[in-house]
Design an enzyme around this catalytic site. Structure first.
Site: not given
Length: 284
Positions: A2-3, A89, A107, A148
């Site tokens: 999930p972002e 879970h 997970r 960078k």
């Protein structure tokens, strides 16, 4: 994983819990990314009085303590009736006045922690600005990018530069701007940086409006899917035709993440060598 849009959507879907009192807490498996604290039962009797988001963390403020929740790779929250059967879970359960909150994580890379001084300094204090805030602007990003040499996609996904711009939304933003994901961050022009900031904000807002992206099994706490994945132009489409030029989209790996791009619309522009190189003096 999930972002930011998925975490923001999850937080919003938990708002029905505000001002409800905790009646009980149940831990079925404490072995997440870090162990669930042994003293979570102190939540019993407290009301949930606030829900905010920082990066991909949800901050749940109770009357006498604040918890820090992270969904990890596969975590999700679900608002359930206490009579509903538990899933395999469902590791952490809070029973509120009239609804149950269940944390599900196959997970087990997520976390359920107290927001104390240690968690604040280790997990939050080093984070960059929120991408939808005024602090994330062209002046700021230009300063961060100027030295960078890493790929721009790697740089924009660095949470020390800006939080929450994950793989999906970085890929889509770069495709829409015609910038190669491996382009050195320091080589972007001021104009490109200005457009990049605008595009990141636009695409994240759109994703939040559409409930995030459901690519595998993501749902919000109401069990609802996101729909942003229906708008994807590059992410996950390697081997398919570019919608702009019909060139086959390619995939490279940057920072251990798949990076899909169009070789025609997103050409890699190498930094130009100095026009006046220093001549070498031959030894006599």
């Amino acid at each position: 994983m999930p972002e930011l849009p998925e975490v923001e959507t999850t937080k919003t879907s938990l708002l029905p819990l505000l001002n409800q009192k905790v009646l009980s807490v149940q831990v079925n498996n404490s072995s997440l990314r870090w162990p669930i604290p042994n003293d979570v039962n102190q939540l019993v009797g407290q009301r949930l009085i606030g829900l905010t988001r920082r990066s991909k963390y949800i901050l749940a403020q109770f009357e006498n303590a604040t918890m820090l929740w992270h969904l990890g790779m596969s975590g999700s929250f679900r608002l359930s009736d206490s009579r509903d059967a538990l899933r395999k879970h469902d590791h952490f359960i809070i029973q509120f006045d009239d609804i149950q909150l269940r944390y599900h994580d196959p997970r087990r890379f997520g976390c359920i922690l107290w927001l104390d001084d240690h968690a604040q300094s280790k997990l939050l204090d080093t984070l960059g600005p929120e991408p939808l805030s005024e602090s994330f602007n062209a002046d700021y990003l230009e300063q961060k990018f100027k030295n960078k040499s890493v790929a721009v996609k790697v740089a924009i996904m660095d949470n020390h530069i800006v939080v929450g711009v994950g793989n999906i939304y970085a890929t889509e933003s770069l495709f829409n701007l015609g910038i190669h994901p491996a382009q050195p961050a320091s080589s972007l022009t001021r104009s490109q940086i200005e457009k990049f900031v605008i595009e990141i904000k636009r695409i994240l807002k759109q994703a939040i409006d559409l409930g995030g992206s459901t690519l595998r099994d993501y749902t919000n706490a109401m069990g609802e899917n996101g729909y942003f994945q229906q708008t994807l132009l590059a992410y996950g489409r390697a081997g398919e035709m570019c919608i702009n030029c019909e060139t086959t989209l390619e995939n490279i790996k940057l920072g251990q993440r798949a990076s899909v791009f169009c070789p025609e619309c997103q050409p890699l522009k190498r930094p130009q060598a100095s026009k006046n190189p220093v001549s070498k003096v031959k030894s006599k």
